[in-house]
Scaffold this motif. Structure first.
Motif, short mmCIF file in Angstrom:
data_model
loop_
_atom_site.label_atom_id
_atom_site.label_comp_id
_atom_site.label_asym_id
_atom_site.label_seq_id
_atom_site.Cartn_x
_atom_site.Cartn_y
_atom_site.Cartn_z
N GLY A 244 0.95 -1.03 0.32
CA GLY A 244 0.08 0.07 -0.06
C GLY A 244 0.57 1.35 -0.01
N VAL A 245 -0.13 2.12 -0.22
CA VAL A 245 0.84 3.75 0.20
C VAL A 245 1.36 3.74 1.48
N PHE A 246 2.32 4.66 2.26
CA PHE A 246 1.94 5.25 3.44
C PHE A 246 3.11 6.81 3.01
N ALA A 247 2.98 7.38 3.76
CA ALA A 247 2.90 8.10 4.35
C ALA A 247 4.97 8.85 4.58
N GLY A 248 5.47 10.06 4.77
CA GLY A 248 6.45 10.20 4.88
C GLY A 248 7.19 11.74 5.20
N PRO A 249 7.47 12.32 5.91
CA PRO A 249 8.64 13.78 5.80
C PRO A 249 8.90 13.62 4.64
N SER A 250 8.60 14.82 3.82
CA SER A 250 9.24 15.55 2.70
C SER A 250 11.46 15.48 2.60
N VAL A 251 11.28 15.96 3.44
CA VAL A 251 12.49 16.47 3.62
C VAL A 251 13.37 15.24 3.91
N ILE A 252 13.03 13.87 3.70
CA ILE A 252 13.95 13.25 3.59
C ILE A 252 13.28 11.59 2.07
N GLU A 253 12.56 13.06 1.05
CA GLU A 253 11.99 11.90 0.03
C GLU A 253 13.20 11.71 -0.87
N ASP A 254 14.44 11.70 -1.25
CA ASP A 254 15.38 11.13 -1.49
C ASP A 254 15.69 10.14 -1.10
N GLN A 255 16.17 9.87 0.46
CA GLN A 255 16.68 8.74 1.02
C GLN A 255 15.21 7.43 1.25
N ILE A 256 14.22 8.00 1.61
CA ILE A 256 12.62 7.40 1.15
C ILE A 256 13.49 6.45 -0.30
N GLU A 257 12.90 6.84 -0.97
CA GLU A 257 13.23 6.72 -2.19
C GLU A 257 13.78 5.95 -2.90
N GLN A 258 15.20 5.66 -2.08
CA GLN A 258 16.32 5.53 -2.35
C GLN A 258 16.98 3.88 -1.46
N GLN A 259 15.94 4.52 -0.06
CA GLN A 259 16.52 3.24 1.05
C GLN A 259 15.63 1.96 0.03
N TYR A 260 13.94 2.13 0.12
CA TYR A 260 13.05 0.94 0.17
C TYR A 260 12.58 1.03 -1.32
N ASP A 261 13.24 1.92 -2.47
CA ASP A 261 13.01 1.63 -3.96
C ASP A 261 11.73 1.82 -3.56
N VAL A 262 11.18 2.99 -3.57
CA VAL A 262 9.41 3.87 -3.87
C VAL A 262 9.91 4.70 -4.52
N GLN A 263 8.90 5.47 -4.86
CA GLN A 263 8.30 6.62 -5.69
C GLN A 263 7.42 7.60 -5.04
N VAL A 264 7.56 8.73 -4.69
CA VAL A 264 6.56 9.66 -4.65
C VAL A 264 5.19 9.75 -5.43
N VAL A 265 4.23 9.54 -4.33
CA VAL A 265 3.06 9.91 -5.13
C VAL A 265 2.67 10.93 -5.90
N GLY A 266 2.92 12.06 -4.72
CA GLY A 266 2.42 13.64 -4.18
C GLY A 266 2.59 14.05 -3.09
N ARG A 267 2.13 14.71 -3.28
CA ARG A 267 2.73 15.91 -1.92
C ARG A 267 1.45 16.69 -1.14
N THR A 268 1.92 16.86 0.61
CA THR A 268 0.55 18.31 0.45
C THR A 268 1.36 19.15 1.97
N ASP A 269 1.38 20.37 1.32
CA ASP A 269 1.95 21.07 2.13
C ASP A 269 0.16 21.74 3.41
N ALA A 270 -0.36 21.04 3.58
CA ALA A 270 -1.35 20.66 4.68
C ALA A 270 -1.17 20.30 6.07
N ILE A 271 -0.98 19.56 6.16
CA ILE A 271 0.21 18.36 6.47
C ILE A 271 1.22 18.96 7.13
#
Length: 303
Positions: A244-271
């Protein structure tokens, strides 16, 4: 002018220990003194100060209003004394500095690493200990001076009896992640595409979960919740496996994508996910905690 009465700090220590431990029985074990000895010294202190520090109307000792005020001063006195001993024995005299950190389960491990890494780079024998637990348990250990700080996504609230101080380290917007194939599908029409999407979420009750739930409701999104977790790293492992989809801090987007082999679906500045250092010091003095705070504010959360 008559001189102010002299304060016996041994008596004050006995009072402080009884107040902290909750009873004379527990304090006697902590101090390794007989119960009558402690009772006598408490009475001597009250006579010297001319006030009642405890309400003895029942079996339990309850602090009076003056007792609560005295306890706050005593706590400050003995906390400063402990800091003095640590500075003299662990600081500029060349001995190794120990930094004991409590981290709540919900703090992303990549965020924790980015925060703590500057302390290790101080060198000079800096040794870091990391303890992961629930927020309440970590606060108890902080109050006992077993930890130098607690890193949390929530601040210490006024309802908590622990005397400590919040230091905001920074905040981050939130991104949503999924496996490349799922991210490609859901990226179109985001965030509407998250409606009925399989979702991996933090357990209810946490700060980020409350923010996510409010955002889902505001956006009329009803995801299919397939997993709820206390541990942020476990969420990412299941997300990496395509559950499934999971949420994470945008400041570590690159590290999350690299370490877990996932990609960004989208972002929100409301949270926003916020991160705090909680210490028993109003003014941070430990060089390791200073390094963590400065690096977080100037590098990790600077944008």
């Amino acid at each position: 002018m008559s001189a102010a009465p002299w304060l016996n700090y041994h008596h004050l220590l006995y009072f402080w220990t009884v107040a902290r431990e909750g009873s004379i029985v527990a304090a006697s074990k902590r101090l390794r003194l007989a119960q009558p000895t402690i009772s006598t010294q408490l009475k001597t202190l009250e006579d010297q100060l001319g006030v009642a520090l405890f309400d003895r109307s029942g079996r339990k000792l309850e602090l009076t209003e003056v007792g609560k005020l005295t306890y706050r001063y005593a706590d400050e006195i003995f906390t400063l004394g402990r800091e003095l001993v640590e500075v003299l024995h662990e600081g500029p005299l060349g001995r190794a500095l120990r930094l004991s950190i409590g981290i709540t389960h919900v703090i992303p491990k990549l965020i924790a690493y980015r925060m703590i890494e500057p302390a290790l780079r101080l060198g000079d024998g800096m040794a870091v200990e990391c303890h992961q637990d629930r927020f309440e348990q970590l606060l108890t250990r902080l109050a006992r001076h077993e930890l130098d700080l607690v890193i949390s996504d929530v601040p210490l609230g006024p309802e908590v009896s622990v005397k400590a101080f919040n230091h905001l380290l920074g905040q981050s917007e939130i991104s949503f992640f999924a496996t490349p194939s799922l991210a490609s599908k859901l990226r179109r029409n985001f965030p509407t595409s998250l409606d009925n999407a399989r979702m991996l979420l933090p357990m209810p009750g946490g700060s980020l979960r409350r923010e996510l739930d409010r955002w889902f409701e505001a956006e009329s999104i009803k995801p299919e919740i397939v997993g709820q977790f206390d541990d942020s790293a476990l969420i990412k492992v299941f997300g990496q496996s395509g559950f499934g989809v999971f949420a994470g801090p945008s400041v570590i987007e690159d590290q999350i994508e690299q370490q877990y082999d996932v990609q960004v679906v989208g972002r929100t500045d409301a949270i926003h996910e916020r991160f705090y250092a909680i210490t028993v010091e109003r003014r941070i003095r430990h060089p390791g905690v200073i390094a963590i705070s400065e690096a977080a504010k100037t590098k990790l959360f600077s944008t």
